[in-house]
Design an enzyme around this catalytic site. Structure first.
Site: not given
Ligand code: RTP
Ligand code: MG
Length: 169
Positions: A29, A69, A105, A129, A132, A135, A146
């Site tokens: 990112k 997203y 992951r 978060v 982070n 991705h 994707e």
């Molecule tokens: P990613 O898709 O980026 O790999 O992350 P992830 O699966 O671990 O988590 P996801 O639920 O898909 O969330 C995507 C990205 O959104 C941001 N996020 N911010 N509470 C918050 O402010 C919040 N929650 C999620 C994070 O950058 C997360 O990686």
């Molecule tokens: Mg995700």
């Protein structure tokens, strides 16, 4: 001609790829790029034994990010996430190997860096978060979507690593 044939073959059979041919989409990112973590992240995937099949540095468009997203579009943090992801270039990558989606992951750690174990990418390099650094696709199905969103098929390389026999038996 052979390359063209292999690319078409690869494209047609993309959705059927499993086992050692499984692929995942990984992106460093904008904060990861700014913090010079690209090399470190690539190093971890290479040393684990995964094969790099696609890599590019780009400024993601709003359309691509919105599509990427889409499932989070109703979350309260969605607009912050769009701003974050478009705040600078990202490094988009495709990695291939046995169980690469699940293993990537695990290597990344939890969504919230505070829940991520030391030794994981998020557990070692970030604290919040909303910053982070990486991705990774969360399922084989998401990975396929994707990869086709971020890469054209001719941007993915078909190659045979000489180390394969030392990584797979
Ligand atoms: P990613 O898709 O980026 O790999 O992350 P992830 O699966 O671990 O988590 P996801 O639920 O898909 O969330 C995507 C990205 O959104 C941001 N996020 N911010 N509470 C918050 O402010 C919040 N929650 C999620 C994070 O950058 C997360 O990686
Ligand atoms: Mg995700």
């Amino acid at each position: 001609m052979i390359c063209l044939f292999l690319s078409i073959f690869a494209y047609i059979f993309q959705s059927g790829w499993t086992g050692v041919n499984e692929r995942t989409f990984i992106a460093v990112k904008p904060d990861g790029v700014q913090r010079r973590l690209v090399g470190e992240i690539v190093r971890r995937f290479e040393r684990r034994g995964f094969k790099l099949v696609g890599l590019k540095l780009l400024q993601a468009s709003e359309d691509v990010l919105r599509e990427h997203y889409w499932e989070l579009r109703n979350k309260p943090f969605f607009s912050r996430l769009m701003t974050y992801m478009s705040s600078g270039p990202v490094v988009a990558m495709v990695w291939q190997g046995l169980d690469v989606v699940k293993t990537a992951r695990k290597m990344m750690g939890e969504t919230n860096p505070a829940d991520s174990m030391p030794g994981t990418i998020r557990g070692d390099f970030c604290v919040e978060v909303g910053r982070n650094v990486i991705h990774g696709s969360d399922s084989v199905e998401s990975a396929q979507k994707e990869i086709s969103l971020w890469f054209r098929s001719n941007e993915l390389q078909v190659w045979e690593p000489s180390s394969n026999c030392w990584i797979y038996n």
